[in-house]
Design an enzyme around this catalytic site. Structure first.
Site, PDB file in Angstrom:
ATOM      1  N   TYR A 119      10.369  53.462  47.254  1.00  0.00           N
ATOM      2  CA  TYR A 119      10.224  52.541  48.393  1.00  0.00           C
ATOM      3  C   TYR A 119       8.767  52.504  48.831  1.00  0.00           C
ATOM      4  CZ  TYR A 119      10.463  50.482  52.997  1.00  0.00           C
ATOM      5  OH  TYR A 119      10.247  49.656  54.077  1.00  0.00           O
ATOM      6  N   GLU A 207       6.921  44.505  51.950  1.00  0.00           N
ATOM      7  CA  GLU A 207       7.880  45.560  51.593  1.00  0.00           C
ATOM      8  C   GLU A 207       8.277  45.434  50.133  1.00  0.00           C
ATOM      9  OE1 GLU A 207      12.021  45.453  53.080  1.00  0.00           O
ATOM     10  OE2 GLU A 207      11.589  47.424  53.928  1.00  0.00           O
TER      11      GLU A 207
END
Ligand code: ADP
Ligand code: MG
Length: 398
Positions: A119, A207
């Site tokens: 992530y 993101e």
């Protein structure tokens, strides 16, 4: 402003960021040709909506056993059949409302051989007043869940704006992700490229979930979500064409035409307020008395009658609105202008729900007089507390 995954990847590709080859499409006729442009043997068919959680999402029309909004396909024929099944249907994910979002565009992408899913996000971290990288080895899943269950697995690396992403920060990130070999080498160009894209394009969020380590040891950006800072859009005319208004709330688009600060919410009390602080307080007190606001709306300091009319029309056009609370403190704003705007709007679109009005400040008596003499069925309120109780009682039918 948000953009689609395929647009975000195209933008990042321009910064030298490793992304898979892919082809967007809007009709099933294009599916075969799109897939044939990719090397295979693994293809991925990805729904393009402005919401995450697509992989685990469900298509309303297809029932609970159908596959989600991101699908693997092993042949061109499988790509085509998935495109036919997905296109035009409504995808419900954790990040959409229950109504879901219609999938009008798919992205056919080269499938990657994944070793690990990581992530990464870059955001404006207000606690440190800097842009920061947020890194976790737990990619591909809900980062809110990771933050809740295992916060120690999330590492935040703030970046000094005067030096940019330096060796020390790079080292921290590489260690946080436990990268070595080719992946560690890739990271040294990938992370600065992402930082450059973020700052040059005035993003507010970038993101990448997941960032992957492939079985060949290299890094690839497998998903990308980008939001731009609306206040900086004037600096980027090139980004305007990336806007997809079909993904935005119609009421919010209408409000933006009049420069109104408006955010649609899930409740049933429409609020017309001036000043963000008063708007927040109004929403709080509605909740305190057991109801939910249908919107946040700040008509601003010196709004014109036209602006007030537009605002009132946006509120009344919302079928979810079962009552309206006008709460105005006239400082620069004049109460009579508000009254005239409300009346003009009602003349055009009518008023089918209870309306409670609390006015205070400049020209308050004139404003009240105009409303009184308009013949409108207005419930006057003395103060905020009184106003909130009256509108909550009205929508609850007592
Ligand atoms: P979302 O976050 O909206 O569910 P993602 O793009 O993250 O969508 O895709 C969900 C999952 O699908 C990823 O975590 C990954 O496991 C898989 N996936 C997505 N794109 C590819 C790809 N090009 N090749 C292989 N697997 C992929
Ligand atoms: Mg994702």
């Amino acid at each position: 402003m948000n953009i689609h995954e395929y647009q975000a990847k195209e933008l990042l590709r321009g910064y030298g960021v490793p992304v898979a080859k892919g082809v967007p499409l809007t009709s099933a006729d294009e599916a075969e040709a799109a897939a044939r442009q990719l090397p295979g043997p693994l293809y991925v068919v990805k729904s393009q909506i402005h919401a995450g959680g697509r992989g685990k999402g469900k298509f309303k029309e297809l029932g609970p056993d159908a596959k989600g909004g991101v699908r693997l396909a092993k042949t061109v024929e499988e790509v085509v059949s998935n495109v036919k099944e997905m296109l035009g249907n409504t995808l419900v994910t954790k990040q959409t409302s229950e109504a879901g979002k219609q999938v009008n565009r798919l992205y056919i992408e080269d499938g990657a051989d994944i070793d690990r899913e990581l992530y990464l996000s870059i955001l404006v971290d207000r606690t440190v007043g800097r842009i920061a990288f947020v890194a976790s080895t737990e990619g591909g899943m809900d980062i809110e869940q990771v933050a809740h269950d295992t916060p120690e697995k999330i590492v935040t690396v703030p970046v000094d704006p005067s030096t940019g992403l330096g060796d020390a920060e790079l080292k921290q990130l590489i260690e946080a992700y436990k990268l070595d070999g080719a992946a560690a080498e890739d990271a040294k160009s990938l992370f600065p490229a992402l930082y450059k894209a973020f700052t040059e394009k005035d993003m507010s969020l970038l993101e990448v979930n997941p960032l992957i380590v492939m079985t060949d040891g290299h890094l690839r950006v497998l998903d990308a979500k980008v939001s731009f800072d609306n206040n900086a859009m004037f600096r980027h005319p090139e980004l305007a064409e990336l806007r997809d208004v079909t993904e935005e709330d119609e009421k919010e688009i209408e409000a933006s035409k009049y420069d109104l600060a408006y955010v649609a919410l899930d409740g049933n009390i429409g609020c017309m307020v001036n000043g963000a602080g008063l708007a927040m307080a109004t929403m709080d007190i509605i909740k305190l008395y057991g109801a939910e606001p249908a919107n946040f709306l700040d008509v601003g300091g010196g709004a014109s009658k036209e602006k007030v009319t537009a605002a009132f029309k946006i509120i009344t056009a919302d079928p979810a609105v079962k009552g309206i609370l006008v709460n105005i403190f006239g400082g620069i704003m004049k109460c009579d202008v508000i009254a005239e705007g409300v009346i003009a709007a009602v003349k055009e679109v009518g008023l089918k729900v209870p309306l409670v009005v609390r006015l205070e400040g400049t020209n308050v008596d004139l404003g009240k007089k105009i409303l009184r003499e308009s013949g409108l069925d207005v419930v006057p309120a003395d103060d905020l507390d009184d106003a909130a109780q009256k509108i909550v009682a009205a929508v609850k039918g007592n």
